[in-house]
Structure formats: structure tokens, C-alpha cells
Motif scaffolding. Sequence first.
Motif, PDB file in Angstrom:
ATOM      1  N   UNK A  14       0.832  -1.209   0.000  1.00 47.30           N
ATOM      2  CA  UNK A  14       0.000   0.000   0.000  1.00 47.30           C
ATOM      3  C   UNK A  14       0.865   1.256   0.000  1.00 47.30           C
ATOM      4  N   UNK A  15       1.954   1.244   0.773  1.00 47.52           N
ATOM      5  CA  UNK A  15       2.864   2.393   0.790  1.00 47.52           C
ATOM      6  C   UNK A  15       3.517   2.588  -0.578  1.00 47.52           C
ATOM      7  N   UNK A  16       3.992   1.497  -1.169  1.00 54.15           N
ATOM      8  CA  UNK A  16       4.647   1.600  -2.473  1.00 54.15           C
ATOM      9  C   UNK A  16       3.671   2.117  -3.520  1.00 54.15           C
ATOM     10  N   UNK A  17       2.430   1.664  -3.479  1.00 55.22           N
ATOM     11  CA  UNK A  17       1.427   2.175  -4.406  1.00 55.22           C
ATOM     12  C   UNK A  17       1.208   3.670  -4.209  1.00 55.22           C
ATOM     13  N   UNK A  18       1.242   4.109  -2.973  1.00 47.94           N
ATOM     14  CA  UNK A  18       1.052   5.532  -2.683  1.00 47.94           C
ATOM     15  C   UNK A  18       2.207   6.360  -3.230  1.00 47.94           C
ATOM     16  N   UNK A  19       3.399   5.809  -3.225  1.00 45.23           N
ATOM     17  CA  UNK A  19       4.548   6.547  -3.761  1.00 45.23           C
ATOM     18  C   UNK A  19       4.448   6.778  -5.265  1.00 45.23           C
ATOM     19  N   UNK A  20       3.686   5.925  -5.981  1.00 41.15           N
ATOM     20  CA  UNK A  20       3.649   5.955  -7.449  1.00 41.15           C
ATOM     21  C   UNK A  20       5.075   5.912  -8.014  1.00 41.15           C
ATOM     22  N   UNK A  21       5.738   4.766  -7.957  1.00 44.47           N
ATOM     23  CA  UNK A  21       7.144   4.685  -8.384  1.00 44.47           C
ATOM     24  C   UNK A  21       7.380   5.164  -9.805  1.00 44.47           C
ATOM     25  N   UNK A  22       6.379   5.090 -10.657  1.00 46.97           N
ATOM     26  CA  UNK A  22       6.538   5.536 -12.035  1.00 46.97           C
ATOM     27  C   UNK A  22       6.612   7.051 -12.153  1.00 46.97           C
ATOM     28  N   UNK A  23       6.374   7.775 -11.067  1.00 48.79           N
ATOM     29  CA  UNK A  23       6.480   9.235 -11.112  1.00 48.79           C
ATOM     30  C   UNK A  23       7.700   9.773 -10.365  1.00 48.79           C
ATOM     31  N   UNK A 312      12.696   2.099 -15.561  1.00 48.19           N
ATOM     32  CA  UNK A 312      11.994   1.820 -14.303  1.00 48.19           C
ATOM     33  C   UNK A 312      10.575   2.378 -14.342  1.00 48.19           C
ATOM     34  N   UNK A 313      10.418   3.575 -14.894  1.00 46.76           N
ATOM     35  CA  UNK A 313       9.082   4.182 -14.961  1.00 46.76           C
ATOM     36  C   UNK A 313       8.156   3.371 -15.854  1.00 46.76           C
ATOM     37  N   UNK A 314       8.667   2.927 -16.994  1.00 48.94           N
ATOM     38  CA  UNK A 314       7.844   2.119 -17.892  1.00 48.94           C
ATOM     39  C   UNK A 314       7.451   0.808 -17.216  1.00 48.94           C
ATOM     40  N   UNK A 315       8.409   0.142 -16.576  1.00 54.83           N
ATOM     41  CA  UNK A 315       8.154  -1.163 -15.964  1.00 54.83           C
ATOM     42  C   UNK A 315       7.157  -1.049 -14.819  1.00 54.83           C
ATOM     43  N   UNK A 319       3.133  -2.376 -14.618  1.00 57.78           N
ATOM     44  CA  UNK A 319       2.717  -3.341 -13.609  1.00 57.78           C
ATOM     45  C   UNK A 319       1.728  -2.778 -12.601  1.00 57.78           C
ATOM     46  N   UNK A 320       1.764  -1.463 -12.355  1.00 57.20           N
ATOM     47  CA  UNK A 320       1.012  -0.906 -11.237  1.00 57.20           C
ATOM     48  C   UNK A 320      -0.055   0.110 -11.608  1.00 57.20           C
ATOM     49  N   UNK A 321       0.131   0.818 -12.720  1.00 54.47           N
ATOM     50  CA  UNK A 321      -0.685   2.015 -12.948  1.00 54.47           C
ATOM     51  C   UNK A 321      -2.171   1.692 -13.127  1.00 54.47           C
ATOM     52  N   UNK A 322      -2.497   0.745 -14.002  1.00 56.74           N
ATOM     53  CA  UNK A 322      -3.910   0.444 -14.256  1.00 56.74           C
ATOM     54  C   UNK A 322      -4.601  -0.039 -12.984  1.00 56.74           C
ATOM     55  N   UNK A 323      -3.928  -0.871 -12.214  1.00 61.42           N
ATOM     56  CA  UNK A 323      -4.523  -1.353 -10.974  1.00 61.42           C
ATOM     57  C   UNK A 323      -4.758  -0.238  -9.974  1.00 61.42           C
ATOM     58  N   UNK A 324      -3.837   0.729  -9.929  1.00 61.24           N
ATOM     59  CA  UNK A 324      -3.994   1.834  -8.979  1.00 61.24           C
ATOM     60  C   UNK A 324      -5.116   2.768  -9.401  1.00 61.24           C
ATOM     61  N   UNK A 325      -5.236   3.009 -10.701  1.00 64.06           N
ATOM     62  CA  UNK A 325      -6.236   3.952 -11.186  1.00 64.06           C
ATOM     63  C   UNK A 325      -7.605   3.312 -11.394  1.00 64.06           C
ATOM     64  N   UNK A 326      -7.632   2.063 -11.854  1.00 66.00           N
ATOM     65  CA  UNK A 326      -8.890   1.441 -12.260  1.00 66.00           C
ATOM     66  C   UNK A 326      -9.332   0.295 -11.372  1.00 66.00           C
ATOM     67  N   UNK A 327      -8.454  -0.214 -10.539  1.00 63.43           N
ATOM     68  CA  UNK A 327      -8.823  -1.337  -9.704  1.00 63.43           C
ATOM     69  C   UNK A 327      -8.341  -2.650 -10.292  1.00 63.43           C
ATOM     70  N   UNK A 328      -8.558  -3.758  -9.585  1.00 59.92           N
ATOM     71  CA  UNK A 328      -8.100  -5.063 -10.069  1.00 59.92           C
ATOM     72  C   UNK A 328      -8.854  -5.472 -11.322  1.00 59.92           C
ATOM     73  N   UNK A 329      -8.247  -6.308 -12.154  1.00 58.06           N
ATOM     74  CA  UNK A 329      -8.926  -6.750 -13.377  1.00 58.06           C
ATOM     75  C   UNK A 329     -10.145  -7.592 -13.076  1.00 58.06           C
ATOM     76  N   UNK A 330     -11.064  -7.599 -14.023  1.00 56.99           N
ATOM     77  CA  UNK A 330     -12.267  -8.406 -13.859  1.00 56.99           C
ATOM     78  C   UNK A 330     -11.906  -9.884 -13.863  1.00 56.99           C
ATOM     79  N   UNK A 331     -12.515 -10.689 -12.981  1.00 59.31           N
ATOM     80  CA  UNK A 331     -12.195 -12.124 -12.930  1.00 59.31           C
ATOM     81  C   UNK A 331     -12.772 -12.852 -14.130  1.00 59.31           C
ATOM     82  N   UNK A 332     -12.205 -14.007 -14.488  1.00 56.05           N
ATOM     83  CA  UNK A 332     -12.768 -14.805 -15.580  1.00 56.05           C
ATOM     84  C   UNK A 332     -14.188 -15.254 -15.253  1.00 56.05           C
TER      85      UNK A 332
END
Length: 353
Positions: A14-23, A312-315, A319-332
Motif C-alpha cells: 500500500x505504501x509503495x502504491x502511494x509513492x507511485x514509483x513511475x512518477x 523503471x518508470x515504464x516497468x 505493472x502498477x498504474x492500471x490497478x492503482x487507477x482502475x482497480x483489479x482486473x475483472x475475474x474470468x
Amino acid sequence: MTAVTGRRHTTLIAHVQTWRPYTLWYVGLLGLAGAGLGGGDRDWWRLLAAWATPTIGWIGGHYLGDYFDRRLDAISKAHRPIPSGRLRPQAALGCGVACFVGVGALAIAGGLGTGLVAVLAAIGIVAYGKGLKARGLSGNLARGALGTLAMLYGALVVAPVGWWPLVAFAVAFWAHDTASNLVGTIRDMAGDRAGGYRTVPVRHGDRIAAGIALLFYLAAVAAAAVGGLVRPVDSPLTGGRGGYLALLALTAAVGFAAFATLLPRRDQLSIRTALRAHELLVLERIGFAGAAIGLGFGLLPAVVLVVPALTVSWWTQARMRAGYELGPPAPPAGAAGPSPGVPPAGQVTSDPS
């Protein structure tokens, strides 16, 4: 994994997500750009301070921003660390304040000028999170000014020998970050509307917001070009003005590609389209700051800094941006659904973001 270990791991994520490593790379590069453009003393500890202080402040701003946005996020982004319960609001507030204390100590050690810039940046971060973010263009301009303050901080750390070239770059980074922030509000339009925010896209629609952002971006590129023309070239290692302008043009091409995904559409932009455009600008602005670093320090130092920052920003963004902005992916189909209160990524809820 024990329950305690699991909770600690969840909190760390949760802390790492808050940091937004890509920024995180960008603002430090702005500090180094200011140090290079200022042309003052380039002791290693000054350059370290020019990079570290804005970076710590940036992390603190993310903590406070998420703290201020916790009620809006509970409506439209319930998966984020605070509304999901993975990060306590008091912890986010405490971490943000701790980062600001660290920035204050480093800034005061640098002298009156750096201390004043740090105070202005702190005021800007709090004002943006507490109210200006919801008020349209004034919020975008306030958010854009933070990039300029990071650049000026780096210049003041090395005691600049000339201010005129810095004026052009101050305008360039202000306009650039205003444009980027405005594109980000397009992505958040529906959620902001639900929360009562009166952002530019909420008031005028996504196409007008994208057009205004493009005008700011054009102003940023023009100001950066002027800055490169008026700043004396100290060493042939910089690649000269020709090398700087070529790198600036390459970066601008990436920026215009981002806007090309926004402007031609006649229908309402999807959340994912707006997010992809902003993701491209997140990478582009690293090159934008890198061009200024190349003008001040030389092309080789710029490449050495920009290439790993982009990687590092691209990687991390992938891996993190869509989940942070949109939430987890829809399940099968047939699988268990997402956690309660966490909509699948891209799904339009009653209050989407």
C-alpha cells in the motif's frame, strides 16, 4: 506466511502504491536540471540535495494528496490504499508530514532561498489537495507550478550564476506540468463529477480539456526552445544547441503522439484511452527534463540518468498504474468476484473514475 507477516506485506504494498514509483524519477530530474541550468557550484552533495529534496517532497505530496482525497476515492476508487483499509488515514498523514519535515530540514540547511522555495511548494501541495484541485484550471496551474519550484530549488542549491535562462525553463516546466495534470483530470472526469469537483473536463468536456492541455504543451515546448537558445553553451560535451534542440524535438514528438490519441475522437473518451495518453506523458516528461539536463551537464550524463529512469518508470507503470487507477482486473467467467467495494478495472460503476 503468518497473518501478521501478511498484514505487513499488504501495508508495504500500500505504501509503495502511494509513492507511485513511475512518477518518482521525474521530480528529481527537475531538481538536477535546475542545478545544471543554474551553472553554480556542482559539488556532489549539492547535486544529491537537488535530487533528493524534491523527491522526498513528491512522496510526501502523494501521501497528503491521498489523505485529502480519501472521501472522493471512497466513492470512485475504493480499491486504493486508504479507502480499501490497507493504509490507515492517520498513517498517510503522518508519513506526509514526516516527508515535509525532512524537506524542511534539508531546505533550511541550503539557505534562505531553498527554504523559501520549500515553503512555497508545501503551501502549493496543501492548497491543491485541500481545494484547488476541485476548482478547475487554477488547480491545474497550481499543480504545474510544483514542477517549476523543483527546478528552481535545484538551481538555488548550486547558487545560480544567471537567472535569465532559468525564467524560460520555469515557464516551460510550469506549462508542461499544467498540461500533464490537465490530461490526468480527463481520466478522472466521471469520478470528479460524482464528488462535486468542478474540473475543466467536468465543466467543458474532455475535448475542450484536451485542447487546452495541448495549448499549454505547445507553450512548454516553445519556452524550452527559447531557453535553449538564450542559455550560453559551456562545453562542447553538451552537444551544443543543436543536440539539445534535437532531443527536445524527439521528446515533443512523443508528447504530440499522446495528444493524438485524445483530440481526433468525436465520441467521449474512455477511461483507458485517457489513461494511456497520460501514461505516455509520464514517460515523455522524463525526456523533457533530460533535455534540460543535457544542456546543463552534457549529453552523456543526461543519457545515463534518463535511460534507467525511463526503464523503471515504464516497468512500474506497466505493472502498477492500471490497478492503482482502475482497480483489479475483472475475474474470468465463473471465478470469484473482486473484493467487496472494489470494482473490476475499467468497469463503469455509478461513480466511475
